[in-house]
Motif scaffolding. Sequence first.
Motif, PDB file in Angstrom:
ATOM      1  N   TYR A 198       5.325   9.782   6.206  1.00 12.17           N
ATOM      2  CA  TYR A 198       6.053  10.131   4.971  1.00 12.17           C
ATOM      3  C   TYR A 198       6.909  11.382   5.197  1.00 12.17           C
ATOM      4  O   TYR A 198       6.960  12.288   4.359  1.00 12.17           O
ATOM      5  CB  TYR A 198       5.092  10.337   3.793  1.00 12.17           C
ATOM      6  CG  TYR A 198       4.369   9.095   3.317  1.00 12.17           C
ATOM      7  CD1 TYR A 198       3.766   8.211   4.201  1.00 12.17           C
ATOM      8  CD2 TYR A 198       4.267   8.793   1.957  1.00 12.17           C
ATOM      9  CE1 TYR A 198       3.093   7.078   3.763  1.00 12.17           C
ATOM     10  CE2 TYR A 198       3.590   7.652   1.499  1.00 12.17           C
ATOM     11  CZ  TYR A 198       2.999   6.809   2.420  1.00 12.17           C
ATOM     12  OH  TYR A 198       2.330   5.691   1.981  1.00 12.17           O
ATOM     13  N   ARG A 209      -6.210   1.997   1.688  1.00 12.29           N
ATOM     14  CA  ARG A 209      -5.010   2.357   2.467  1.00 12.29           C
ATOM     15  C   ARG A 209      -4.220   3.401   1.676  1.00 12.29           C
ATOM     16  O   ARG A 209      -3.444   3.046   0.791  1.00 12.29           O
ATOM     17  CB  ARG A 209      -4.141   1.117   2.718  1.00 12.29           C
ATOM     18  CG  ARG A 209      -4.828   0.008   3.516  1.00 12.29           C
ATOM     19  CD  ARG A 209      -3.835  -1.118   3.815  1.00 12.29           C
ATOM     20  NE  ARG A 209      -3.102  -1.537   2.629  1.00 12.29           N
ATOM     21  CZ  ARG A 209      -3.485  -2.506   1.802  1.00 12.29           C
ATOM     22  NH1 ARG A 209      -4.576  -3.204   2.042  1.00 12.29           N
ATOM     23  NH2 ARG A 209      -2.756  -2.797   0.745  1.00 12.29           N
ATOM     24  N   ILE A 210      -4.447   4.665   1.983  1.00 13.64           N
ATOM     25  CA  ILE A 210      -3.866   5.730   1.159  1.00 13.64           C
ATOM     26  C   ILE A 210      -2.918   6.591   1.974  1.00 13.64           C
ATOM     27  O   ILE A 210      -3.301   7.150   3.010  1.00 13.64           O
ATOM     28  CB  ILE A 210      -4.979   6.594   0.536  1.00 13.64           C
ATOM     29  CG1 ILE A 210      -5.792   5.725  -0.434  1.00 13.64           C
ATOM     30  CG2 ILE A 210      -4.392   7.823  -0.159  1.00 13.64           C
ATOM     31  CD1 ILE A 210      -6.910   6.471  -1.144  1.00 13.64           C
ATOM     32  N   GLY A 211      -1.680   6.662   1.498  1.00  9.70           N
ATOM     33  CA  GLY A 211      -0.695   7.571   2.062  1.00  9.70           C
ATOM     34  C   GLY A 211      -0.391   8.689   1.073  1.00  9.70           C
ATOM     35  O   GLY A 211      -0.834   9.824   1.227  1.00  9.70           O
ATOM     36  N   ALA A 212       0.354   8.350   0.018  1.00  7.17           N
ATOM     37  CA  ALA A 212       0.927   9.338  -0.909  1.00  7.17           C
ATOM     38  C   ALA A 212      -0.038  10.452  -1.306  1.00  7.17           C
ATOM     39  O   ALA A 212       0.293  11.642  -1.178  1.00  7.17           O
ATOM     40  CB  ALA A 212       1.457   8.627  -2.154  1.00  7.17           C
ATOM     41  N   TRP A 245      -6.831  -8.953   3.562  1.00  2.00           N
ATOM     42  CA  TRP A 245      -6.241  -7.865   2.783  1.00  2.00           C
ATOM     43  C   TRP A 245      -5.072  -8.361   1.954  1.00  2.00           C
ATOM     44  O   TRP A 245      -4.594  -9.499   2.121  1.00  2.00           O
ATOM     45  CB  TRP A 245      -5.803  -6.730   3.718  1.00  2.00           C
ATOM     46  CG  TRP A 245      -4.614  -7.061   4.588  1.00  2.00           C
ATOM     47  CD1 TRP A 245      -4.571  -7.977   5.605  1.00  2.00           C
ATOM     48  CD2 TRP A 245      -3.301  -6.496   4.496  1.00  2.00           C
ATOM     49  NE1 TRP A 245      -3.306  -7.989   6.169  1.00  2.00           N
ATOM     50  CE2 TRP A 245      -2.522  -7.092   5.502  1.00  2.00           C
ATOM     51  CE3 TRP A 245      -2.721  -5.513   3.673  1.00  2.00           C
ATOM     52  CZ2 TRP A 245      -1.165  -6.752   5.694  1.00  2.00           C
ATOM     53  CZ3 TRP A 245      -1.389  -5.183   3.875  1.00  2.00           C
ATOM     54  CH2 TRP A 245      -0.627  -5.801   4.881  1.00  2.00           C
ATOM     55  N   HIS A 305      -1.688  -6.500  -0.790  1.00  2.00           N
ATOM     56  CA  HIS A 305      -1.068  -5.313  -1.381  1.00  2.00           C
ATOM     57  C   HIS A 305      -0.760  -5.649  -2.832  1.00  2.00           C
ATOM     58  O   HIS A 305      -0.331  -6.767  -3.119  1.00  2.00           O
ATOM     59  CB  HIS A 305       0.223  -4.973  -0.612  1.00  2.00           C
ATOM     60  CG  HIS A 305       0.755  -3.597  -0.897  1.00  2.00           C
ATOM     61  ND1 HIS A 305      -0.030  -2.469  -0.902  1.00  2.00           N
ATOM     62  CD2 HIS A 305       2.011  -3.162  -1.168  1.00  2.00           C
ATOM     63  CE1 HIS A 305       0.719  -1.400  -1.164  1.00  2.00           C
ATOM     64  NE2 HIS A 305       1.963  -1.801  -1.326  1.00  2.00           N
ATOM     65  N   TRP A 345       1.206  -3.787  10.167  1.00  2.00           N
ATOM     66  CA  TRP A 345       1.425  -5.012   9.390  1.00  2.00           C
ATOM     67  C   TRP A 345       2.881  -5.424   9.357  1.00  2.00           C
ATOM     68  O   TRP A 345       3.258  -6.321   8.633  1.00  2.00           O
ATOM     69  CB  TRP A 345       0.823  -4.898   7.988  1.00  2.00           C
ATOM     70  CG  TRP A 345       1.379  -3.811   7.115  1.00  2.00           C
ATOM     71  CD1 TRP A 345       2.348  -3.961   6.167  1.00  2.00           C
ATOM     72  CD2 TRP A 345       0.994  -2.430   7.066  1.00  2.00           C
ATOM     73  NE1 TRP A 345       2.587  -2.762   5.545  1.00  2.00           N
ATOM     74  CE2 TRP A 345       1.765  -1.811   6.082  1.00  2.00           C
ATOM     75  CE3 TRP A 345       0.066  -1.657   7.776  1.00  2.00           C
ATOM     76  CZ2 TRP A 345       1.651  -0.455   5.771  1.00  2.00           C
ATOM     77  CZ3 TRP A 345      -0.039  -0.300   7.468  1.00  2.00           C
ATOM     78  CH2 TRP A 345       0.736   0.281   6.483  1.00  2.00           C
ATOM     79  N   LYS A 386       3.151   5.532   7.754  1.00  2.00           N
ATOM     80  CA  LYS A 386       4.481   4.929   7.986  1.00  2.00           C
ATOM     81  C   LYS A 386       5.582   5.960   7.730  1.00  2.00           C
ATOM     82  O   LYS A 386       5.324   7.016   7.133  1.00  2.00           O
ATOM     83  CB  LYS A 386       4.656   3.709   7.094  1.00  2.00           C
ATOM     84  CG  LYS A 386       4.696   4.011   5.614  1.00  2.00           C
ATOM     85  CD  LYS A 386       4.670   2.720   4.806  1.00  2.00           C
ATOM     86  CE  LYS A 386       4.597   3.044   3.325  1.00  2.00           C
ATOM     87  NZ  LYS A 386       4.066   1.914   2.550  1.00  2.00           N
ATOM     88  N   GLU A 407       8.221   9.993  -3.116  1.00  2.00           N
ATOM     89  CA  GLU A 407       8.467   9.622  -1.717  1.00  2.00           C
ATOM     90  C   GLU A 407       9.967   9.573  -1.416  1.00  2.00           C
ATOM     91  O   GLU A 407      10.403   9.906  -0.317  1.00  2.00           O
ATOM     92  CB  GLU A 407       7.877   8.243  -1.413  1.00  2.00           C
ATOM     93  CG  GLU A 407       6.361   8.189  -1.356  1.00  2.00           C
ATOM     94  CD  GLU A 407       5.707   7.933  -2.707  1.00  2.00           C
ATOM     95  OE1 GLU A 407       6.218   8.419  -3.748  1.00  2.00           O
ATOM     96  OE2 GLU A 407       4.667   7.237  -2.730  1.00  2.00           O
ATOM     97  N   ALA A 426      -4.050   0.837  -2.546  1.00  2.00           N
ATOM     98  CA  ALA A 426      -3.365   2.033  -2.059  1.00  2.00           C
ATOM     99  C   ALA A 426      -3.811   3.200  -2.950  1.00  2.00           C
ATOM    100  O   ALA A 426      -4.827   3.104  -3.646  1.00  2.00           O
ATOM    101  CB  ALA A 426      -1.855   1.823  -2.079  1.00  2.00           C
ATOM    102  N   SER A 427      -3.043   4.308  -2.930  1.00  2.00           N
ATOM    103  CA  SER A 427      -3.493   5.531  -3.610  1.00  2.00           C
ATOM    104  C   SER A 427      -3.972   5.300  -5.047  1.00  2.00           C
ATOM    105  O   SER A 427      -5.097   5.659  -5.406  1.00  2.00           O
ATOM    106  CB  SER A 427      -2.347   6.560  -3.646  1.00  2.00           C
ATOM    107  OG  SER A 427      -2.082   7.089  -2.368  1.00  2.00           O
ATOM    108  N   VAL A 435      -2.416   6.131   5.717  1.00  2.00           N
ATOM    109  CA  VAL A 435      -1.144   5.446   5.969  1.00  2.00           C
ATOM    110  C   VAL A 435      -0.124   6.472   6.479  1.00  2.00           C
ATOM    111  O   VAL A 435       0.067   7.532   5.874  1.00  2.00           O
ATOM    112  CB  VAL A 435      -0.651   4.723   4.698  1.00  2.00           C
ATOM    113  CG1 VAL A 435       0.701   4.056   4.942  1.00  2.00           C
ATOM    114  CG2 VAL A 435      -1.681   3.668   4.277  1.00  2.00           C
TER     115      VAL A 435
END
Length: 344
Positions: free
Chosen positions: A36, A216-219, A161, A163, A79, A32, A329, A200-201, A30
């Motif tokens: 980050y 869907r992993i960002g952090a 999907w 969230h 999305w 966005k 974040e 997610a994470s 991710v």
Amino acid sequence: MSAFVIDLDQFAENLAEVRRRSAPATHMLVVKDDAYAHGLVPIVTRAWAEGVRWFGAFDVRTGIATRKALGEHARIFVWLVSGRDEATAAVAANLDIGVGNAALLEDVAAAAGDATKAARVHLKIDTGLHRNGIRPEEWPAVVDRARGLESRGEVEVVGVWSHIGEASDADDDIARAEFEAAVARARTAGLTPRFLHLAASAAAFARPEFRYDLTRIGAFAYGIRPAGGPSEDELGISPIASLTATVTSVDDQAVRVNLGSLDGLPTALQNRMLVATPAGLRTVTEISATWLSIRAWPGVRIGDAVTVFGGVDAPSATDAAEQLGTIGEEIVLRVSPLVTRTYR
Ligand SMILES: *Cc1c(COP(=O)(O)O)cnc(C)c1O
């Protein structure tokens, strides 16, 4: 002078851990909010070199920028798409489009009709967060409609999907049951979604049954651990960014460190945040938009380096965030785009 220093080798190590913990699912990185705040293009470029093939861009603009950086083979999921113009841009850039309402499905199909190619769609079921997503009571009609559009060659439903909150296991379990029911109903409608994704994470790391096909992993990829949760060591990740600054003025009492530009740190961190100085960790006594003050230390000189957060010496962004009851974040995303990013 200040700099936001990003350690791309540490990023690669985090990605390896994320991949290991996501298996057998594939990791979607991710990106966005300018990855980050770490800088979109250097981040997606290194991730691609490390074998990441899915990117979660959030909005169409970021999706197009990622497409430009990585070329035609990257899978890029967006999305936040609103209206016909954005749908047209998303189809033109060959993005995977998250669809969370019936009106957008029509816009995407119309855009695909004009472009004479099928749009790849991931239908989003609202499993309780009520942010965006197709409500369970509307779901049967929307999946039937999607199947109709599919048979006309306008859309291809490649994913389903949702969230989830990731705040309590019990709530997440309820959301997952809702998700499973929605997938079953989509299949009954004749859809064959190849990619199911929910986590997610936090859920991806802690709960294998939430991984499905894509995480869907960002952090965690950026080394940002969850506030009040497991440590970096337990997770096997480290922060990849540190905010550094230099001492710009000194008097008997206080040292001023210039943060360079806007946004800065929340003033509520005054007297609650430790930074790394040549004399060890010291408390920040005053915060303005562009500088912070620290009690002077013996031998301090203009130009001395201070690490405000991250890196090996200073507490992490999440450590600071926990003082305010918020998440890491929020601290990282306040680093102004005007602060130079340096990569090593
Ligand atoms: C931000 C976001 C993620 C990534 O969450 P992390 O906790 O940073 O891994 C995943 N999915 C959606 C829909 C998001 O908005």
